[in-house]
Enzyme design. Structure first.
Site, PDB file in Angstrom:
ATOM      1  N   LYS A 216       0.851  -1.179   0.000  1.00 55.94           N
ATOM      2  CA  LYS A 216       0.000   0.000   0.000  1.00 55.94           C
ATOM      3  C   LYS A 216       0.890   1.233   0.000  1.00 55.94           C
ATOM      4  O   LYS A 216       1.967   1.229   0.605  1.00 55.94           O
ATOM      5  CB  LYS A 216      -0.906   0.023   1.233  1.00 55.94           C
ATOM      6  CG  LYS A 216      -1.783   1.276   1.332  1.00 55.94           C
ATOM      7  CD  LYS A 216      -2.645   1.256   2.587  1.00 55.94           C
ATOM      8  CE  LYS A 216      -3.505   2.512   2.667  1.00 55.94           C
ATOM      9  NZ  LYS A 216      -4.372   2.547   3.865  1.00 55.94           N
ATOM     10  N   GLU A 266      -9.105  11.249  12.935  1.00 57.39           N
ATOM     11  CA  GLU A 266      -8.269  10.079  13.223  1.00 57.39           C
ATOM     12  C   GLU A 266      -7.408  10.291  14.461  1.00 57.39           C
ATOM     13  O   GLU A 266      -6.555  11.171  14.509  1.00 57.39           O
ATOM     14  CB  GLU A 266      -7.374   9.760  12.014  1.00 57.39           C
ATOM     15  CG  GLU A 266      -6.583   8.486  12.182  1.00 57.39           C
ATOM     16  CD  GLU A 266      -5.849   8.083  10.914  1.00 57.39           C
ATOM     17  OE1 GLU A 266      -5.027   7.158  10.970  1.00 57.39           O
ATOM     18  OE2 GLU A 266      -6.087   8.707   9.857  1.00 57.39           O
TER      19      GLU A 266
END
Length: 462
Positions: A216, A266
């Protein structure tokens, strides 16, 4: 109303000053009637040196300004040295300085950069970490508020001087009637293009993923907006309270006039009473899309599971036993919806910034494997990330604290606004969909910051 007397405050100041060397920091606090730290931020002295606002949930908010002590450095030991600075600064305040409710505790405020050091030295570049023990701290939670003043003693700065300064400011804040800032919405004169450069970098990144060199990579873009007048940060944050109620709003203002402002959904980590919580947040869709489409998206679920697995692995390597749900939840933040998995663990004496160093950056903002992803980000992104996607937050005198990931944010410098947004590239990513995700995030940022964004089709964001 103030429920202490000046005589009491002066006695407290004299008591705490015993044993403090010349240059030692005296920390005094007073309870106040409920005040909104956001409204009071502009009233706190020292904001031209430094200012911060932390506007979190549930209902905890503080404003800070000025500098009592600070640390600024770059390098691979930045988390370790910042932890040491926090412990030394807070422990030297003395036991009497930390009496009162948790919201009133002294805090060291922390802003990291994404990388441990900028590639080029520049006054505009945030160092690897900046840690500030503020001069003023106004905290509120529920129906209570506390004002704290911290001053190094010496010369004319005596315990009586500090007590008088705190008392006078508390009275000023309780009596003041502050006008609302004018709601002037700047017009965007120009936006820098980003699509072509991003497409080329994305093609290289996807080739790395397809070859198996990366699992990723979260590739970001930066867009510069030229405005016809400066944005008012106070007005900005008031707007973010309404449109980003589930996020933590923050402001970090430097002496050079630059202001980092945003609303982060987050949580990198939070520590309360020996309990740790982290957020795995990855996988994004527009709010107008069917909710189940995100939960059923194999690409987004794969991206999310990479983040959950990496966070759990890091915590296990640190000797913790993380606990999380088997399936992600849907979390709404403004006009975006995300896959969200909260992860918790009991601490076993680990320090907050030691864990932060192990966790930063998560695969949600960097990639996997971490070292290789970081190296490719340096190569493929033609700008310094600076504070983007880096930890920002605080650590208090009891060892509690919170660090958020500085996404959904922008940097203001006068009439210029700098926005950064990214998307996670994994096997199965479709270039057009990733382009639209980044465009959507930039649009949402501009709308959050009271600016009109370009229209973006979200048809491909299922």
């Amino acid at each position: 109303m103030l429920n202490s007397t000046f005589i009491d405050l002066l006695a407290q100041a004299s008591k705490q000053a015993v044993g403090l060397d010349d240059g030692g920091v005296l920390s005094l606090a007073l309870p106040l009637a409920p005040l909104d730290p956001l409204a009071a931020l502009a009233q706190l002295p020292g904001g031209d040196q430094f200012r911060m606002l932390w506007d979190g949930a549930p209902g905890f908010c503080f404003a800070a300004s000025g500098i009592a002590q600070h640390l600024e450095l770059s390098g691979s030991r930045r988390f370790e040295l910042a932890q040491r600075f926090c412990q030394l600064s807070l422990s030297r305040l003395g036991a009497d300085a930390i009496k009162g409710p948790a919201m009133a505790r002294p805090r060291v405020l922390l802003a990291f950069s994404f990388f441990d050091a900028p590639l080029q030295s520049s006054p505009l570049m945030l160092p690897g970490v900046r840690a500030v023990l503020p001069r003023w701290q106004l905290s509120r939670q529920g129906h209570g508020a506390w004002l704290r003043l911290q001053r190094p003693l010496g010369a004319e700065i005596t315990p009586r001087f500090v007590a008088e300064e705190l008392w006078e400011m508390a009275q000023h804040l309780e009596r003041a009637k502050w006008p609302q800032p004018p709601a002037v919405i700047p017009q965007v004169l120009s936006r820098s293009p980003w699509q072509q450069a991003y497409r080329g970098a994305m093609d290289q990144a996807l080739a790395l993923v397809e070859r198996g060199e990366l699992r990723k990579l979260v590739l970001a873009v930066r867009q510069q907006l030229q405005l016809d007048s400066p944005l008012n940060p106070q007005m900005l944050l008031a707007g973010l309270r309404k449109c980003q109620a589930g996020s933590c709003r923050f402001l970090w203002g430097e002496a050079d006039g630059s202001v980092l402002v945003g609303a982060s959904p987050e949580r990198l980590l939070a520590v309360r009473n020996g309990q740790l919580r982290c957020d795995a947040l990855a996988g994004t869709a527009a709010l107008g899309e069917p909710a189940q489409a995100l939960l059923q998206s194999s690409k987004d679920r794969h991206e999310h599971e990479l983040v959950v697995g990496a966070i759990r692995s890091v915590l296990q390597q640190q000797g913790l036993k993380p606990v999380c749900l088997r399936q992600p939840r849907l979390a709404r933040h403004g006009t975006l919806r995300h896959l969200h998995t909260p992860i918790s663990a009991s601490l076993a004496g680990q320090q907050l910034l030691t864990l932060a160093e192990a966790l930063h950056p998560t695969p949600a903002v960097a990639g996997l494997p971490r070292r290789e992803a970081m190296a490719w980000l340096r190569s493929l992104e033609p700008f310094e990330r600076g504070p983007y996607a880096a930890p920002i937050g605080w650590l208090d005198s009891a060892g509690d604290g919170e660090l958020r990931v500085a996404i959904r944010s922008g940097v203001l410098r006068g009439e210029q606004l700098e926005l950064t947004a990214g998307a996670g590239l994994v096997r199965g990513s479709e270039p057009e969909r990733e382009l639209q995700e980044v465009a959507l995030k930039l649009q949402v940022l501009q709308q959050q910051l009271s600016l009109a964004g370009d229209p973006v089709s979200t048809a491909a964001l299922g």
